[in-house]
Scaffold this motif. Structure first.
Motif, PDB file in Angstrom:
ATOM      1  N   PRO A 193       0.810  -1.220   0.000  1.00 37.28           N
ATOM      2  CA  PRO A 193       0.000   0.000   0.000  1.00 37.28           C
ATOM      3  C   PRO A 193       0.843   1.270   0.000  1.00 37.28           C
ATOM      4  O   PRO A 193       1.837   1.358   0.707  1.00 37.28           O
ATOM      5  CB  PRO A 193      -0.823  -0.117   1.283  1.00 37.28           C
ATOM      6  N   CYS A 194       0.445   2.240  -0.812  1.00 35.77           N
ATOM      7  CA  CYS A 194       1.053   3.562  -0.820  1.00 35.77           C
ATOM      8  C   CYS A 194       0.951   4.154   0.584  1.00 35.77           C
ATOM      9  O   CYS A 194      -0.099   4.059   1.217  1.00 35.77           O
ATOM     10  CB  CYS A 194       0.294   4.442  -1.818  1.00 35.77           C
ATOM     11  N   TYR A 195       2.017   4.781   1.083  1.00 36.86           N
ATOM     12  CA  TYR A 195       1.987   5.290   2.460  1.00 36.86           C
ATOM     13  C   TYR A 195       1.113   6.523   2.606  1.00 36.86           C
ATOM     14  O   TYR A 195       0.813   6.951   3.706  1.00 36.86           O
ATOM     15  CB  TYR A 195       3.403   5.529   2.997  1.00 36.86           C
ATOM     16  N   LEU A 196       0.690   7.095   1.468  1.00 38.29           N
ATOM     17  CA  LEU A 196      -0.200   8.255   1.540  1.00 38.29           C
ATOM     18  C   LEU A 196      -1.670   7.877   1.366  1.00 38.29           C
ATOM     19  O   LEU A 196      -2.531   8.377   2.079  1.00 38.29           O
ATOM     20  CB  LEU A 196       0.176   9.280   0.462  1.00 38.29           C
ATOM     21  N   CYS A 197      -1.965   6.999   0.401  1.00 39.78           N
ATOM     22  CA  CYS A 197      -3.372   6.742   0.067  1.00 39.78           C
ATOM     23  C   CYS A 197      -3.775   5.278   0.157  1.00 39.78           C
ATOM     24  O   CYS A 197      -4.952   4.959   0.029  1.00 39.78           O
ATOM     25  CB  CYS A 197      -3.683   7.276  -1.327  1.00 39.78           C
ATOM     26  N   GLY A 198      -2.826   4.368   0.323  1.00 45.31           N
ATOM     27  CA  GLY A 198      -3.174   2.958   0.486  1.00 45.31           C
ATOM     28  C   GLY A 198      -3.322   2.170  -0.804  1.00 45.31           C
ATOM     29  O   GLY A 198      -3.454   0.948  -0.775  1.00 45.31           O
ATOM     30  N   TYR A 212       5.731   3.470  -8.530  1.00 45.13           N
ATOM     31  CA  TYR A 212       4.926   4.677  -8.369  1.00 45.13           C
ATOM     32  C   TYR A 212       3.548   4.327  -7.840  1.00 45.13           C
ATOM     33  O   TYR A 212       3.149   3.155  -7.820  1.00 45.13           O
ATOM     34  CB  TYR A 212       4.800   5.418  -9.706  1.00 45.13           C
ATOM     35  N   CYS A 213       2.817   5.360  -7.428  1.00 41.85           N
ATOM     36  CA  CYS A 213       1.426   5.171  -6.997  1.00 41.85           C
ATOM     37  C   CYS A 213       0.529   5.754  -8.085  1.00 41.85           C
ATOM     38  O   CYS A 213       0.636   6.940  -8.419  1.00 41.85           O
ATOM     39  CB  CYS A 213       1.179   5.878  -5.669  1.00 41.85           C
ATOM     40  N   SER A 214      -0.357   4.931  -8.624  1.00 47.53           N
ATOM     41  CA  SER A 214      -1.187   5.382  -9.746  1.00 47.53           C
ATOM     42  C   SER A 214      -2.229   6.399  -9.276  1.00 47.53           C
ATOM     43  O   SER A 214      -2.741   7.177 -10.073  1.00 47.53           O
ATOM     44  CB  SER A 214      -1.873   4.184 -10.415  1.00 47.53           C
ATOM     45  N   ARG A 215      -2.515   6.420  -7.991  1.00 47.57           N
ATOM     46  CA  ARG A 215      -3.496   7.402  -7.520  1.00 47.57           C
ATOM     47  C   ARG A 215      -2.814   8.740  -7.208  1.00 47.57           C
ATOM     48  O   ARG A 215      -3.284   9.796  -7.626  1.00 47.57           O
ATOM     49  CB  ARG A 215      -4.187   6.864  -6.267  1.00 47.57           C
ATOM     50  N   CYS A 216      -1.693   8.693  -6.499  1.00 52.20           N
ATOM     51  CA  CYS A 216      -1.016   9.928  -6.100  1.00 52.20           C
ATOM     52  C   CYS A 216      -0.274  10.591  -7.255  1.00 52.20           C
ATOM     53  O   CYS A 216      -0.097  11.805  -7.270  1.00 52.20           O
ATOM     54  CB  CYS A 216      -0.007   9.659  -4.987  1.00 52.20           C
ATOM     55  N   GLN A 217       0.193   9.816  -8.215  1.00 54.14           N
ATOM     56  CA  GLN A 217       1.130  10.370  -9.193  1.00 54.14           C
ATOM     57  C   GLN A 217       0.636  10.443 -10.634  1.00 54.14           C
ATOM     58  O   GLN A 217       1.110  11.277 -11.392  1.00 54.14           O
ATOM     59  CB  GLN A 217       2.442   9.552  -9.181  1.00 54.14           C
TER      60      GLN A 217
HETATM   61 ZN   LIG Z   1      -0.831   6.925  -3.228  1.00 54.28          ZN
END
Ligand SMILES: [Zn+2]
Length: 269
Positions: free
Chosen positions: A228-233, A248-253
């Motif tokens: 899980p991304c440490y910002l959004c999971g 990378y995180c597909s939601r954050c980036q």
């Molecule tokens: Zn994220």
């Protein structure tokens, strides 16, 4: 690299070199002056330029330059401490302590150079400005100078010195920017975010490394596919790009987009 530099600075100047080498044939990149020229000399300490460590001798005659690439590791062994049997490079000091370079895997990519100060200066002259403390204004100029994908530009030591593939992943995630975004198309606030991310991520890494933290404790995005991304999971994603694996995180980036392997999509066109 900065953590390494600080850790080695005092030990390497404590005693003169007793024996330099042996070195793996692929690791030692120079033959003149010979490694034996270091014997009897004392180092002045350790300097760092980008990802290279420089060990100048106290008499100002020679500089030992070490580039670890991705898999090389440097260890300082106190007198009597057991080390690897066949390191890629070994340096023994007169008190019996050793500096050893090891490299995981069969490919020998890390390098050791023994140079005169003039040649050492030429060797590092092409490096860009240091990443840590770069600032938004200077970063903006570098980004504007050449239209490149961010992950590739950040890793380019000629543009900015000191960021490898792992930190490019950490920094871009922190800045919430796509690794494939073009450097010339960033908004001013995105440049600010990237400059802030470079500083805070590198400072975080430096502090953790100085406390002896390993990769698993230091990297929050790099090598963590599916975690899980440490910002959004959101589970972290991965894409192959220019011989590197980008995390990378597909939601954050990337606004929900999954990045395509560039090499493969080019072949299919
Ligand atoms: Zn994220």
């Amino acid at each position: 690299m900065e953590a390494w530099r600080r850790a080695l600075d005092d030990p390497v100047r404590a005693f003169p070199v007793e024996k330099a080498g042996p070195a793996h044939v692929a690791t030692l990149k120079t033959f003149d002056p010979p490694l034996a020229a270091l014997e009897g000399r004392r180092f002045e300490g350790v300097e760092r330029r980008g990802k290279r460590l420089l060990f100048p001798t106290e008499d100002g005659e020679l500089v030992l330059l070490v580039h670890l690439m991705t898999a090389g590791r440097l260890r300082y062994l106190r007198p009597g401490e057991k080390g690897p049997k066949t390191p890629a490079f070994r340096l023994r000091f007169q008190d019996g302590a050793e500096l050893v370079l090891t490299e995981a895997g069969s490919k020998k990519r890390a390098g050791v150079w023994l140079l005169t100060p003039e040649l050492a200066e030429a060797e590092v002259a092409h490096l860009g400005p240091e990443a840590l403390g770069l600032g938004a204004e200077r970063l903006g100029e570098i980004l504007a100078a050449d239209s490149r994908r961010l992950h590739s530009l950040l890793r380019d030591q000629r543009a900015i010195a000191g960021i490898g593939r792992a930190w490019a992943n950490e920094i871009l995630h922190h800045a919430r920017l796509s690794p494939f975004a073009l450097s010339t198309q960033l908004e001013p606030d995105e440049v600010e975010r990237l400059a802030e991310a470079i500083d805070s991520e590198l400072a975080r890494g430096l502090e953790l490394r100085q406390r002896g933290a390993g990769d698993k404790q230091v990297y929050r995005v790099h090598n963590r596919l599916g975690e899980p991304c440490y910002l959004c999971g959101t589970p972290l994603a991965r894409v192959d790009y220019e011989e590197h694996t980008v995390y990378y995180c597909s939601r954050c980036q990337t606004g929900g987009r999954i990045l395509k392997d560039r090499r493969l999509s080019r072949l299919l066109k």
